[in-house]
Design an enzyme around this catalytic site. Structure first.
Site, PDB file in Angstrom:
ATOM      1  N   GLU A 292       0.801  -1.236   0.000  1.00 29.91           N
ATOM      2  CA  GLU A 292       0.000   0.000   0.000  1.00 29.91           C
ATOM      3  C   GLU A 292       0.830   1.281   0.000  1.00 29.91           C
ATOM      4  O   GLU A 292       0.547   2.203   0.766  1.00 29.91           O
ATOM      5  CB  GLU A 292      -0.925  -0.031   1.218  1.00 29.91           C
ATOM      6  N   HIS A 316      -8.149  -4.174  -0.929  1.00 26.70           N
ATOM      7  CA  HIS A 316      -7.343  -4.274   0.285  1.00 26.70           C
ATOM      8  C   HIS A 316      -6.306  -3.144   0.350  1.00 26.70           C
ATOM      9  O   HIS A 316      -6.233  -2.409   1.340  1.00 26.70           O
ATOM     10  CB  HIS A 316      -6.664  -5.648   0.339  1.00 26.70           C
ATOM     11  N   GLU A 317      -5.531  -3.008  -0.709  1.00 27.15           N
ATOM     12  CA  GLU A 317      -4.459  -1.998  -0.674  1.00 27.15           C
ATOM     13  C   GLU A 317      -5.044  -0.585  -0.614  1.00 27.15           C
ATOM     14  O   GLU A 317      -4.506   0.294   0.054  1.00 27.15           O
ATOM     15  CB  GLU A 317      -3.516  -2.152  -1.872  1.00 27.15           C
ATOM     16  N   HIS A 320      -6.021   0.405   2.853  1.00 30.57           N
ATOM     17  CA  HIS A 320      -4.883   0.854   3.663  1.00 30.57           C
ATOM     18  C   HIS A 320      -4.701   2.380   3.614  1.00 30.57           C
ATOM     19  O   HIS A 320      -4.017   2.941   4.465  1.00 30.57           O
ATOM     20  CB  HIS A 320      -3.586   0.205   3.192  1.00 30.57           C
ATOM     21  N   GLU A 339      -3.608  -4.533   9.515  1.00 26.44           N
ATOM     22  CA  GLU A 339      -4.111  -5.549   8.586  1.00 26.44           C
ATOM     23  C   GLU A 339      -5.520  -6.068   8.918  1.00 26.44           C
ATOM     24  O   GLU A 339      -6.297  -6.357   8.013  1.00 26.44           O
ATOM     25  CB  GLU A 339      -3.112  -6.706   8.468  1.00 26.44           C
ATOM     26  N   ASP A 396       8.613  -9.407  10.590  1.00 26.96           N
ATOM     27  CA  ASP A 396       7.995 -10.051   9.420  1.00 26.96           C
ATOM     28  C   ASP A 396       7.406 -11.417   9.776  1.00 26.96           C
ATOM     29  O   ASP A 396       6.505 -11.905   9.097  1.00 26.96           O
ATOM     30  CB  ASP A 396       9.012 -10.211   8.284  1.00 26.96           C
ATOM     31  N   TYR A 404      -4.275 -10.618  10.320  1.00 28.84           N
ATOM     32  CA  TYR A 404      -5.219 -10.367   9.218  1.00 28.84           C
ATOM     33  C   TYR A 404      -6.624 -10.847   9.560  1.00 28.84           C
ATOM     34  O   TYR A 404      -7.578 -10.091   9.440  1.00 28.84           O
ATOM     35  CB  TYR A 404      -4.762 -11.084   7.933  1.00 28.84           C
TER      36      TYR A 404
HETATM   37  N1  BES Z   1       1.095  -4.427   3.819  1.00 31.70           N
HETATM   38  C1  BES Z   1       0.848  -5.722   3.311  1.00 31.70           C
HETATM   39  C2  BES Z   1       2.101  -6.386   2.804  1.00 31.70           C
HETATM   40  C3  BES Z   1       3.174  -6.566   3.851  1.00 31.70           C
HETATM   41  C4  BES Z   1       2.867  -7.006   5.127  1.00 31.70           C
HETATM   42  C5  BES Z   1       4.486  -6.302   3.544  1.00 31.70           C
HETATM   43  C6  BES Z   1       3.857  -7.162   6.073  1.00 31.70           C
HETATM   44  C7  BES Z   1       5.490  -6.463   4.480  1.00 31.70           C
HETATM   45  C8  BES Z   1       5.180  -6.892   5.756  1.00 31.70           C
HETATM   46  C9  BES Z   1      -0.177  -5.698   2.169  1.00 31.70           C
HETATM   47  O1  BES Z   1      -1.201  -4.775   2.365  1.00 31.70           O
HETATM   48  C10 BES Z   1      -0.879  -7.032   2.135  1.00 31.70           C
HETATM   49  O2  BES Z   1      -1.512  -7.365   3.090  1.00 31.70           O
HETATM   50  N2  BES Z   1      -0.735  -7.754   1.038  1.00 31.70           N
HETATM   51  C11 BES Z   1      -1.430  -9.002   0.832  1.00 31.70           C
HETATM   52  C12 BES Z   1      -2.756  -8.719   0.181  1.00 31.70           C
HETATM   53  C13 BES Z   1      -3.847  -9.618   0.564  1.00 31.70           C
HETATM   54  C14 BES Z   1      -4.079  -9.787   2.025  1.00 31.70           C
HETATM   55  C15 BES Z   1      -5.137  -9.155  -0.120  1.00 31.70           C
HETATM   56  C16 BES Z   1      -0.565  -9.892  -0.030  1.00 31.70           C
HETATM   57  O3  BES Z   1       0.495  -9.448  -0.486  1.00 31.70           O
HETATM   58  O4  BES Z   1      -0.909 -11.034  -0.255  1.00 31.70           O
HETATM   59 ZN    ZN Z   2      -2.480  -5.327   3.933  1.00 35.75          ZN
END
Ligand code: BES
Ligand code: ZN
Length: 629
Positions: A292, A316-317, A320, A339, A396, A404
């Protein structure tokens, strides 16, 4: 009369006093910054407020070099300010507009975190200029050679800063609790375009020098840069898509609904405050489905399925832009605030655009994902609390379905308890009241108590805040749309077909492809397949559906997991290609993990990984290296 006049006079006198007091309180609130175990910075002593970045991107040496000029607030009139640094080469640091050279030292290096960069300042210092070059191993950066791009002719660079990788490409106070505005000047080869998480250019210019401006204060994990042979096409007045030329048309078709999504989001929780909302489609090694970055969501090309079936990632994005970018988790231990809220918001947008049934089906997948996560982590594990403690670990590791989906269901449970209308008003007020601020779990709970629960003990019992936030597993009061979706003909039918098929009693197999048509229906069906599956029965299904040849990454993930588990070797070649071409972490790690469960699988996983690793982003290969190398 007289008394009244005195009273009014006194009141008038009181106003400035009250104003001063309230400013003081605000300052105090700001200085009561929550301790962040994943940053060395000490923002209550000296904190950054604005960044002027001036960098050059050099593909030959695979280095970013230049200077980061920080405006700071030296709150405690200290002689030192601390930044986070991960493997940067710093050549010089100066103070003030006159650039008087100063000294700096490093503290002890810690795993994951890098090291503190301690800069000597004076109590009056307002400006610090840090000259630096990035390291070849910078964990935020992936340098792609032309072969790894769609066009195959020009190289590509992109960053991924969340969670704590911004410090590997910019010296910064790398905590989500610290916000700053930024301007940037970025110099790139003159046939490439540069884009950032800011106001962006739409076309290349002949100088290769680009200027950026982010006027809203953001945390460091939202700093982003991409450089490549990129073009832009508008979708409507305020949304559009950036991609490599050969991908652009397909992407614009796939994401045609993005304007509608922004409108739906605004209707739910207030104005979109960032100006434009654009997408950047990255090469397939991009480690996430989406990220995002403000103004410019980064997405994987693997969600361009051709039938718009995976666009909920955009909801989703986009969500954010409120939950995360506008109101930010104070530390990575409050990650569910980013999340979980976003998943809730995402499904509300999808409900507006695609209808209730779509949203409820997503909820069904979500519930299963949460139950699986709890099973895997153990239903007494403290890592299944919403408020986590990743001190001493890489944050991470906390990016799992607790944040989530347990986060989602907590909000869903509150919604059910108070009613949707009240909950929406509450959320709207929460976003407005905390705009451009970072919030801890405890601050959110205090706000929830003051503004929604308000001491109502019936509500308290219904919601059970503590069980959700500071307790393990899935509380029994979880609210969800108990299979309403299934009462609708379509999914009830698929449920029935799957159960007959699972018993091997399906006589007329033509009903399969007649009733199970859309990607979601297929994904739903695969999820219902019995654990007693065999390779032969997978072949039967493949003859009907050709799941193995699917280009829908959700179906691929679900089907390939089964193929590995049940030794359905006809899918081997496709799985190998998928793992080599696609760097989306959460879609490839589960496949490797499934493979290594058997000795032959482990051998195969190692062979594939050897070929695939050079294609992956550092974040992806560092995560896989931990269990496979
Ligand atoms: N912000 C996250 C990606 C992220 C999380 C990067 C933690 C680094 C550390 C992003 O918004 C996300 O949740 N992406 C998901 C999307 C899905 C839940 C719809 C993905 O990449 O799968
Ligand atoms: Zn996310």
């Amino acid at each position: 009369m007289f008394k009244k006049a005195v009273l009014i006079k006194n009141l008038i006198l009181l106003i400035p006093i009250l104003m001063i007091l309230s400013c003081k309180q605000k300052e105090q609130a700001a200085s009561q910054l929550v301790e962040d175990p994943h940053s060395f910075s000490k923002p209550s002593i000296a904190v950054v407020e604005h960044l002027d970045l001036d960098i050059k991107v050099d593909f030959e040496s695979q280095q970013i070099s230049g200077k980061a000029v920080w405006k700071i607030n030296n709150k405690a009139k200290s002689n030192e300010i601390i930044f986070d640094d991960s493997q940067l080469n710093i050549s010089k640091i100066t103070l003030g507009a006159e650039e008087k050279e100063t000294t700096f030292t490093y503290g002890e290096e810690k795993e994951f975190l890098g090291r503190p960069l301690k800069v000597v300042i004076t109590p009056e210092t307002k400006l610090i200029t840090i000259y630096y070059t990035t390291n070849a191993q910078a964990s935020a950066l992936q340098w792609l050679n032309p072969h790894q791009t769609a066009g195959k002719k020009r190289p590509y660079l992109f960053t991924q800063s969340e969670s704590i990788a911004a410090r590997s490409w910019i010296p910064c106070q790398d905590s989500p609790g610290i916000r700053f505005t930024y301007n940037a000047t970025v110099s790139v080869p003159n046939d490439l375009l540069a884009l950032m998480s800011a106001e962006n250019p739409e076309v290349k210019n002949s100088t290769g020098i680009y200027h950026f401006k982010q006027v809203h204060p953001i945390p460091s994990y939202l700093l982003a840069l991409a450089v490549g042979d990129i073009e832009f096409k508008a979708v409507d007045e305020r949304t559009g898509v950036y991609a490599e030329p050969s991908v652009l048309a397909k992407a614009v078709y796939e994401f045609a609904d993005m304007g509608k999504m922004v409108n739906a989001a605004e209707k739910l929780y207030g104005p979109y405050r960032w100006g434009r909302y654009d997408l950047l489609v990255l090469p397939p090694s991009f480690p996430f489905g989406g990220m995002e970055n403000p103004n410019l969501t980064f997405i994987t090309p693997t969600i361009i399925a051709g039938d718009r079936s995976l666009v909920s990632i955009i909801s989703h994005e986009l969500a954010h832009s409120w939950s995360g970018n506008l109101v930010t988790n104070a530390t990575w231990n409050d990650f569910w605030l980013n999340e979980g809220f976003t998943n809730y918001f995402e499904r509300r947008i999808d409900e507006e655009i695609f209808g209730k049934q779509e949203a409820e089906m997503q909820e069904e997948f979500a519930k299963k994902a949460l139950e699986d996560a709890v099973k895997e982590m153990g239903d007494t594990s403290k890592d299944t609390y919403l408020k986590t403690d990743y001190t001493g670990r890489n944050p991470d590791e906390g990016t799992n379905d607790i944040a989530y989906e347990k986060g989602y269901f907590f909000l869903r449970t509150i919604e059910e308890a108070v009613g949707r209308e009240k909950f929406d008003t509450f959320l709207r007020g929460y976003f407005d009241g905390h705009a451009f601020q970072s919030v801890s779990t405890e601050q959110f709970l205090a706000y929830l108590n003051e503004n929604l629960i308000k001491g109502n003990s019936d509500l308290e019992k219904k919601i059970r805040v503590n069980d959700w936030v500071y307790g393990p597993g899935v509380p029994s009061n979880i609210a969800y749309s108990k299979g309403l979706w299934a009462k609708d003909g379509k999914f009830a039918k698929i449920d029935h077909i799957a159960s007959v098929w699972n018993k091997n009693e399906l006589k007329d197999t033509s009903v399969l492809t007649k009733e199970i048509v859309t990607s979601n229906e297929k994904k739903f069906f695969i999820n219902l397949l019995s654990p007693e599956m065999t390779a032969k029965r997978m072949a039967d299904l493949d003859r009907q559906f050709n799941f193995t040849g699917s280009n829908n990454t959700d179906i691929q993930l679900a089907w390939y997991t089964l193929a590995i588990r049940h030794q359905y070797t006809a899918a081997n070649k496709r799985i190998e290609d998928y793992l080599i071409e696609n760097g989306r972490m959460w879609h490839i790690i589960p496949l490797y993990k499934e493979m290594i469960k058997t000795p032959e699988g482990l051998k195969r996983a190692k062979e594939i990984y050897k070929k695939a690793r050079p294609n992956y982003h550092p974040m992806t290969y560092l995560a896989i290296d931990k269990f496979l190398k």
